[in-house]
Design a protein around this motif. Structure first.
Motif, PDB file in Angstrom:
ATOM      1  N   THR A  26       0.868  -1.190   0.000  1.00 20.08           N
ATOM      2  CA  THR A  26       0.000   0.000   0.000  1.00 20.08           C
ATOM      3  C   THR A  26       0.898   1.230   0.000  1.00 20.08           C
ATOM      4  OG1 THR A  26      -1.655  -1.209   1.267  1.00 20.08           O
ATOM      5  CG2 THR A  26      -1.867   1.184   1.233  1.00 20.08           C
ATOM      6  N   ARG A  27       0.884   1.963  -1.113  1.00 19.45           N
ATOM      7  CA  ARG A  27       1.720   3.175  -1.208  1.00 19.45           C
ATOM      8  C   ARG A  27       0.835   4.394  -0.976  1.00 19.45           C
ATOM      9  NH1 ARG A  27       2.873  -0.097  -5.653  1.00 19.45           N
ATOM     10  NH2 ARG A  27       4.927  -1.067  -5.573  1.00 19.45           N
ATOM     11  N   ARG A  28       1.223   5.188   0.005  1.00 14.41           N
ATOM     12  CA  ARG A  28       0.407   6.390   0.283  1.00 14.41           C
ATOM     13  C   ARG A  28       0.910   7.521  -0.596  1.00 14.41           C
ATOM     14  NH1 ARG A  28      -2.772   4.504   3.745  1.00 14.41           N
ATOM     15  NH2 ARG A  28      -2.066   2.753   5.021  1.00 14.41           N
ATOM     16  N   VAL A  29       0.210   7.715  -1.707  1.00 17.08           N
ATOM     17  CA  VAL A  29       0.641   8.736  -2.665  1.00 17.08           C
ATOM     18  C   VAL A  29      -0.410   9.852  -2.734  1.00 17.08           C
ATOM     19  CG1 VAL A  29       1.982   7.217  -4.178  1.00 17.08           C
ATOM     20  CG2 VAL A  29      -0.472   7.438  -4.524  1.00 17.08           C
ATOM     21  N   SER A  30      -0.006  10.968  -3.292  1.00 17.73           N
ATOM     22  CA  SER A  30      -0.966  12.049  -3.554  1.00 17.73           C
ATOM     23  C   SER A  30      -0.573  12.768  -4.839  1.00 17.73           C
ATOM     24  CB  SER A  30      -1.007  13.036  -2.382  1.00 17.73           C
ATOM     25  OG  SER A  30      -1.883  14.092  -2.727  1.00 17.73           O
ATOM     26  N   PHE A  31      -1.521  12.837  -5.767  1.00 10.85           N
ATOM     27  CA  PHE A  31      -1.271  13.487  -7.055  1.00 10.85           C
ATOM     28  C   PHE A  31      -1.981  14.841  -7.138  1.00 10.85           C
ATOM     29  CE2 PHE A  31      -0.556   9.019  -7.852  1.00 10.85           C
ATOM     30  CZ  PHE A  31       0.555   9.009  -8.685  1.00 10.85           C
ATOM     31  N   GLU A  32      -2.747  15.168  -6.096  1.00 11.23           N
ATOM     32  CA  GLU A  32      -3.639  16.329  -6.151  1.00 11.23           C
ATOM     33  C   GLU A  32      -2.924  17.611  -6.570  1.00 11.23           C
ATOM     34  OE1 GLU A  32      -6.087  16.420  -2.714  1.00 11.23           O
ATOM     35  OE2 GLU A  32      -7.286  18.100  -3.464  1.00 11.23           O
ATOM     36  N   GLU A  33      -1.768  17.862  -5.948  1.00  9.94           N
ATOM     37  CA  GLU A  33      -1.040  19.107  -6.227  1.00  9.94           C
ATOM     38  C   GLU A  33      -0.637  19.218  -7.696  1.00  9.94           C
ATOM     39  OE1 GLU A  33       2.708  20.574  -4.043  1.00  9.94           O
ATOM     40  OE2 GLU A  33       1.266  19.946  -2.504  1.00  9.94           O
ATOM     41  N   ILE A  92      -6.994  -4.254  -0.466  1.00  9.69           N
ATOM     42  CA  ILE A  92      -7.909  -3.255   0.118  1.00  9.69           C
ATOM     43  C   ILE A  92      -7.193  -1.902   0.244  1.00  9.69           C
ATOM     44  CG2 ILE A  92      -9.171  -2.646   2.242  1.00  9.69           C
ATOM     45  CD1 ILE A  92      -9.872  -5.669   2.483  1.00  9.69           C
ATOM     46  N   GLY A  93      -5.940  -1.958   0.688  1.00  9.06           N
ATOM     47  CA  GLY A  93      -5.162  -0.720   0.830  1.00  9.06           C
ATOM     48  C   GLY A  93      -4.964  -0.034  -0.515  1.00  9.06           C
ATOM     49  N   GLN A  94      -4.554  -0.805  -1.526  1.00  7.16           N
ATOM     50  CA  GLN A  94      -4.294  -0.205  -2.844  1.00  7.16           C
ATOM     51  C   GLN A  94      -5.575   0.384  -3.442  1.00  7.16           C
ATOM     52  OE1 GLN A  94      -2.280  -3.079  -5.397  1.00  7.16           O
ATOM     53  NE2 GLN A  94      -0.287  -2.471  -4.577  1.00  7.16           N
ATOM     54  N   GLU A  95      -6.659  -0.396  -3.434  1.00  2.00           N
ATOM     55  CA  GLU A  95      -7.896   0.083  -4.073  1.00  2.00           C
ATOM     56  C   GLU A  95      -8.463   1.311  -3.343  1.00  2.00           C
ATOM     57  OE1 GLU A  95      -8.105  -0.801  -6.903  1.00  2.00           O
ATOM     58  OE2 GLU A  95      -8.857  -2.796  -7.302  1.00  2.00           O
ATOM     59  N   SER A  96      -8.304   1.364  -2.027  1.00  2.00           N
ATOM     60  CA  SER A  96      -8.818   2.517  -1.282  1.00  2.00           C
ATOM     61  C   SER A  96      -8.087   3.782  -1.725  1.00  2.00           C
ATOM     62  CB  SER A  96      -8.624   2.329   0.231  1.00  2.00           C
ATOM     63  OG  SER A  96      -9.246   1.134   0.630  1.00  2.00           O
ATOM     64  N   ILE A  97      -6.777   3.674  -1.902  1.00  2.38           N
ATOM     65  CA  ILE A  97      -6.016   4.872  -2.297  1.00  2.38           C
ATOM     66  C   ILE A  97      -6.284   5.213  -3.765  1.00  2.38           C
ATOM     67  CG2 ILE A  97      -3.688   5.868  -2.486  1.00  2.38           C
ATOM     68  CD1 ILE A  97      -3.051   4.401   0.124  1.00  2.38           C
ATOM     69  N   HIS A  98      -6.485   4.208  -4.620  1.00  5.27           N
ATOM     70  CA  HIS A  98      -6.871   4.504  -6.016  1.00  5.27           C
ATOM     71  C   HIS A  98      -8.153   5.340  -6.020  1.00  5.27           C
ATOM     72  CE1 HIS A  98      -4.831   0.522  -7.485  1.00  5.27           C
ATOM     73  NE2 HIS A  98      -3.994   1.382  -6.951  1.00  5.27           N
ATOM     74  N   GLY A  99      -9.124   4.895  -5.213  1.00  5.37           N
ATOM     75  CA  GLY A  99     -10.411   5.593  -5.158  1.00  5.37           C
ATOM     76  C   GLY A  99     -10.220   7.047  -4.729  1.00  5.37           C
ATOM     77  N   ARG A 100      -9.404   7.233  -3.691  1.00 11.79           N
ATOM     78  CA  ARG A 100      -9.191   8.593  -3.163  1.00 11.79           C
ATOM     79  C   ARG A 100      -8.531   9.493  -4.211  1.00 11.79           C
ATOM     80  NH1 ARG A 100      -4.795   9.017   1.315  1.00 11.79           N
ATOM     81  NH2 ARG A 100      -3.512   9.269  -0.542  1.00 11.79           N
ATOM     82  N   GLU A 101      -7.494   8.981  -4.875  1.00  9.35           N
ATOM     83  CA  GLU A 101      -6.758   9.800  -5.850  1.00  9.35           C
ATOM     84  C   GLU A 101      -7.585  10.079  -7.101  1.00  9.35           C
ATOM     85  OE1 GLU A 101      -3.815  11.437  -5.207  1.00  9.35           O
ATOM     86  OE2 GLU A 101      -4.552  10.728  -3.280  1.00  9.35           O
ATOM     87  N   HIS A 102      -8.380   9.104  -7.535  1.00 13.06           N
ATOM     88  CA  HIS A 102      -9.227   9.352  -8.709  1.00 13.06           C
ATOM     89  C   HIS A 102     -10.359  10.317  -8.359  1.00 13.06           C
ATOM     90  CE1 HIS A 102      -7.629   7.126 -12.121  1.00 13.06           C
ATOM     91  NE2 HIS A 102      -7.112   6.319 -11.205  1.00 13.06           N
ATOM     92  N   ARG A 103     -10.785  10.303  -7.100  1.00 16.52           N
ATOM     93  CA  ARG A 103     -11.818  11.274  -6.708  1.00 16.52           C
ATOM     94  C   ARG A 103     -11.241  12.695  -6.762  1.00 16.52           C
ATOM     95  NH1 ARG A 103     -16.595   9.457  -4.862  1.00 16.52           N
ATOM     96  NH2 ARG A 103     -15.912   7.508  -3.924  1.00 16.52           N
ATOM     97  N   ALA A 104      -9.997  12.828  -6.347  1.00 17.68           N
ATOM     98  CA  ALA A 104      -9.340  14.155  -6.425  1.00 17.68           C
ATOM     99  C   ALA A 104      -9.213  14.583  -7.896  1.00 17.68           C
ATOM    100  CB  ALA A 104      -7.967  14.097  -5.765  1.00 17.68           C
ATOM    101  N   PHE A 105      -8.852  13.641  -8.754  1.00 22.82           N
ATOM    102  CA  PHE A 105      -8.759  13.925 -10.195  1.00 22.82           C
ATOM    103  C   PHE A 105     -10.145  14.306 -10.735  1.00 22.82           C
ATOM    104  CE2 PHE A 105      -8.163  11.839 -14.619  1.00 22.82           C
ATOM    105  CZ  PHE A 105      -7.677  13.014 -15.186  1.00 22.82           C
TER     106      PHE A 105
END
Ligand code: FE2
Ligand code: FE2
Length: 304
Positions: A26-33, A92-105
């Motif tokens: 599970t990589r905690r990434v952020s692309f929002e910026e 579960i960890g990976q898909e949760s973060i995919h969801g979060r980052e795509h929501r920001a996109f």
């Protein structure tokens, strides 16, 4: 955007049965910026259809991935194999973060005028309705089938240099490339859970046949609706020019369709296509010691 790894052959290997040793970190990434300055038509050469296609794909991801997580989590306690248990936690960890980052996109795309919020609502409603009406095993079969879709598209993105250029804007390419790597890493998890809890071959194949039509028709409708709300679509010749380009893209190749249909084969397993070399290569490229996406990790530590 890394350009060095280009065509990495994947091989067809004999059917793998049983859970193989896979790292699903599970990589905690952020692309929002990096998405702040995104232009309206962000795809390669400001292409119209490609911009709407990537926006439409992203708009179904967050609620789709929440559904994947719920459908796998439902059976979590019935998984006894410790290796598969570990992979379920990673999934579960990976898909949760995919969801979060795509929501920001999607939020950014919404500001740019794409109907991503409407698509999110429709997806959420459709999947919640499905969960009310169908059995947990049937929902898990849907997840396993759609995971084969994402694995197929991910393999294409990781192995084909042209496919990687299509998202255009570097921030969008990075987002889809990170997602592609992780879809490849966990491509067999939902499938293995489905098999571990006794899901039948008949339901598995039947579900995929429905999904193949449903997903493609659904995405086409979504892209068309999205295009209809864009003034550029009505510029003379714009749509025809974009379509001529689109039908030559790697996604439209016969082999992609064949790979999707391979799921119907008796005794199919996602690991029949050995993508470990491809995954190792991109894991190092993106998140190794000099990984090009290490700056997107929230805690700043490489997570290859
Ligand atoms: Fe995902
Ligand atoms: Fe996935």
């Amino acid at each position: 955007m890394p350009t060095t790894p280009t065509q990495v052959p994947t091989t067809q290997v004999p059917t793998t049965q049983g859970t193989s040793d896979r790292a699903v970190p599970t990589r905690r990434v952020s692309f929002e910026e990096s998405l702040t300055d995104l232009p309206r038509h962000f795809a390669a050469d400001s292409d119209l259809i490609l911009s709407h296609m990537f926006a439409s794909l992203s708009s179904v991801f967050p609620d789709g991935e929440d559904f994947f997580v719920r459908s796998v989590r439902h059976f979590r306690d019935r998984v006894t194999d410790p290796e598969l248990k570990r992979q379920v936690a990673g999934f579960i960890g990976q898909e949760s973060i995919h969801g979060r980052e795509h929501r920001a996109f999607n939020d950014r795309l919404d500001q740019l005028g794409y109907p991503t919020k409407r698509a999110e609502r429709m997806t959420r409603w459709g999947l919640a309705t499905r969960e009310r009406l169908m059995t947990p095993t049937s929902n898990l079969a849907v997840t396993a089938a759609l995971e084969h879709f994402t694995a197929t598209l991910a393999e294409l993105a990781l192995s084909d240099e042209v496919a990687r250029t299509l998202p255009g804007d570097p921030a969008v390419r990075d987002l889809f490339l990170w997602h592609a790597l992780e879809e490849s890493e966990h491509k067999a998890v939902a499938f293995d859970v489905y098999r571990a809890v006794g899901g039948s071959e008949r339901t598995r194949v039947f579900t995929m046949k429905g999904m193949r039509i449903g997903f493609i028709v659904g995405m086409t409708v979504q892209v068309v609706l999205s295009l209809l709300g864009d003034r550029s679509t009505y510029r003379p010749g714009a749509l025809r020019q974009s379509w001529n380009r689109f039908r030559r893209t790697p996604m439209m190749r016969r082999e992609v369709w064949d790979q999707l249909r391979d799921y119907d084969r008796a005794d199919f397993h996602p690991d029949d296509r050995d993508t470990t070399g491809l995954v190792d290569l991109w894991r190092d490229e993106l998140f190794g010691a000099d990984g090009t996406l290490n700056d997107k990790l929230v805690d700043g530590t490489p997570a290859a």
